[in-house]
Motif scaffolding. Structure first.
Motif, PDB file in Angstrom:
ATOM      1  N   PHE A   1     -12.987  -8.218  34.257  1.00 11.36           N
ATOM      2  CA  PHE A   1     -12.905  -9.623  33.881  1.00 11.36           C
ATOM      3  C   PHE A   1     -12.931  -9.784  32.356  1.00 11.36           C
ATOM      4  O   PHE A   1     -12.337 -10.717  31.815  1.00 11.36           O
ATOM      5  N   GLY A   2     -13.619  -8.886  31.677  1.00 12.50           N
ATOM      6  CA  GLY A   2     -13.585  -8.911  30.215  1.00 12.50           C
ATOM      7  C   GLY A   2     -12.187  -8.677  29.691  1.00 12.50           C
ATOM      8  O   GLY A   2     -11.746  -9.317  28.717  1.00 12.50           O
TER       9      GLY A   2
ATOM     10  N   LEU B   1     -17.384  -6.301  25.642  1.00  5.57           N
ATOM     11  CA  LEU B   1     -18.824  -6.192  25.400  1.00  5.57           C
ATOM     12  C   LEU B   1     -19.580  -7.393  25.964  1.00  5.57           C
ATOM     13  O   LEU B   1     -20.638  -7.251  26.574  1.00  5.57           O
ATOM     14  N   GLY B   2     -19.016  -8.581  25.757  1.00  3.02           N
ATOM     15  CA  GLY B   2     -19.670  -9.794  26.240  1.00  3.02           C
ATOM     16  C   GLY B   2     -19.769  -9.839  27.753  1.00  3.02           C
ATOM     17  O   GLY B   2     -20.740 -10.350  28.306  1.00  3.02           O
TER      18      GLY B   2
ATOM     19  N   ALA C   1     -29.345 -17.113  26.103  1.00  2.49           N
ATOM     20  CA  ALA C   1     -28.729 -15.791  25.951  1.00  2.49           C
ATOM     21  C   ALA C   1     -27.303 -15.822  25.401  1.00  2.49           C
ATOM     22  O   ALA C   1     -26.983 -15.075  24.467  1.00  2.49           O
ATOM     23  N   PRO C   2     -26.391 -16.677  25.932  1.00  2.00           N
ATOM     24  CA  PRO C   2     -25.031 -16.690  25.379  1.00  2.00           C
ATOM     25  C   PRO C   2     -24.983 -17.040  23.892  1.00  2.00           C
ATOM     26  O   PRO C   2     -24.148 -16.497  23.148  1.00  2.00           O
TER      27      PRO C   2
ATOM     28  N   VAL D   1     -19.833 -13.885  28.118  1.00  2.78           N
ATOM     29  CA  VAL D   1     -21.235 -13.839  28.547  1.00  2.78           C
ATOM     30  C   VAL D   1     -21.511 -14.925  29.593  1.00  2.78           C
ATOM     31  O   VAL D   1     -22.159 -14.669  30.615  1.00  2.78           O
ATOM     32  N   CYS D   2     -21.002 -16.127  29.353  1.00  3.57           N
ATOM     33  CA  CYS D   2     -21.213 -17.228  30.304  1.00  3.57           C
ATOM     34  C   CYS D   2     -20.581 -16.924  31.659  1.00  3.57           C
ATOM     35  O   CYS D   2     -21.170 -17.219  32.708  1.00  3.57           O
ATOM     36  N   PHE D   3     -19.397 -16.309  31.630  1.00  2.00           N
ATOM     37  CA  PHE D   3     -18.728 -15.991  32.890  1.00  2.00           C
ATOM     38  C   PHE D   3     -19.497 -14.916  33.655  1.00  2.00           C
ATOM     39  O   PHE D   3     -19.603 -14.970  34.883  1.00  2.00           O
ATOM     40  N   HIS D   4     -20.040 -13.948  32.925  1.00  2.00           N
ATOM     41  CA  HIS D   4     -20.874 -12.913  33.556  1.00  2.00           C
ATOM     42  C   HIS D   4     -22.060 -13.558  34.276  1.00  2.00           C
ATOM     43  O   HIS D   4     -22.331 -13.256  35.448  1.00  2.00           O
TER      44      HIS D   4
END
Length: 325
Positions: A9-10, A39-40, A71-72, A104-107
């Motif tokens: 997905f990254g 990385l995110g 965190a994001p 990061v938000c999608f993770h």
């Protein structure tokens, strides 16, 4: 979700960034965005390093602070600024930071849709939240994103930006559809057992053709699955009230591994087996079951005097074995 899916997905998020003409017209910026989204997409799971301190530390910290509300905002500049400098695109550093933030938000969102849970509202609340919609690995999402990446690498798509825009539109539609289906399953179970939604916990299956469920009736857990609105009841596990816990079970309550297990587990069942040299006390989270096995446990071995000999906490299954959480 699993590491492979997050990294995939990254990659597709970097492809999605091509909708920005600045990214699509500057290859160095695209490479920087790709590094940032890769990385995110994995950064929140850097807390896996806590495995080095043992199973208890891992359970207490995984999907906690690194997946929290702030965190994001921390991860994005921490990842984006060094990458923008390394790739020589500091003038567009805000673009790199933005895509790291999105990754990061999608993770965290994907982890929220999982059954394991995530503390995404810390520091407001330390409650574990889980929508019970997607498996740790979703074959449909993985296949769709993998095909898009393959077409991109092979230069077989006339317009990669539109392709990835379509992929993410379908991804969001699929996730919303799965959420609606799960709520329909809960309504069916509420009618069948005359219980409220808060008493029901779902676990999605790999291919989505059926749903596993656990119903907390107060004095027992009902395990089963629902397929095409047909309920199949597998087993009923009767609880033991805290006043009636066996002395061996009570002796393990303050053990570090058991405390860590209770920090995360939602549907807790305890089993005590007596052996010639002592007792084996097994605390299990009934949410995660497969056939007659509940693989997420805290197991403590005691001697005849109820002294702790050994403890183990965590998952007792192979990665490729269900349940996929």
């Amino acid at each position: 979700m699993d590491t492979g899916s997050h990294l995939l997905f990254g990659t597709t998020l970097a492809g999605l960034s091509l909708v920005d003409p600045t990214v699509s017209s500057h290859p160095d910026l695209l490479y920087a965005v790709l590094a940032a989204t890769l990385l995110g997409s994995h950064a929140p799971d850097f807390d896996s390093v806590m495995r080095l301190k043992g199973g208890s530390a891992y359970l207490r910290n995984h999907r906690g602070l690194t997946h929290s509300l702030p965190a994001p905002l921390v991860w994005a500049p921490l990842i984006g600024l060094p990458i923008a400098w390394l790739f020589g695109v500091l003038e567009w550093s805000w673009i790199v930071i933005l895509w790291a933030f999105i990754a990061v938000c999608f993770h965290i969102t994907l982890d929220l849709f999982n059954a394991y849970g995530v503390q995404c509202l810390r520091p407001v609340t330390r409650r574990w939240l889980h929508l019970d919609v997607l498996c740790l690995f979703d074959p449909y999402l993985f296949a769709m994103h993998a095909v898009a990446v393959a077409l991109w690498i092979a230069d077989a798509s006339p317009n990669p930006a539109r392709m990835f825009l379509l992929v993410y539109a379908l991804t969001l539609i699929y996730m919303l559809w799965r959420l609606l289906v799960s709520r329909s399953v809960i309504r069916s179970l509420c009618r069948a057992y005359q219980v409220s939604p808060v008493q029901i916990t779902l676990t999605p299956t790999l291919f989505g053709t059926k749903w596993q469920f656990v119903i907390d009736t107060g004095d027992a857990f009902i395990k089963g699955n629902l397929n095409s609105k047909v309920v199949h009841e597998e087993a009923i596990l009767h609880k033991r009230s805290s006043e009636r816990l066996a002395a061996a079970a009570e002796a393990t309550i303050d053990v570090d591994g058991v405390q860590a297990f209770h920090y995360l587990a939602a549907c807790i069942h305890v089993d005590v087996k007596e052996h010639a040299d002592g007792y084996l006390v097994t605390w299990s989270d009934v949410r995660f079951w497969h056939k007659k096995h509940t693989p997420f446990t805290a197991a403590v071995r005691l001697d005849r005097n109820l002294n702790v000999i050994h403890e183990r906490v965590g998952w007792n299954k192979k990665m490729w074995e269900p349940p996929f959480v």
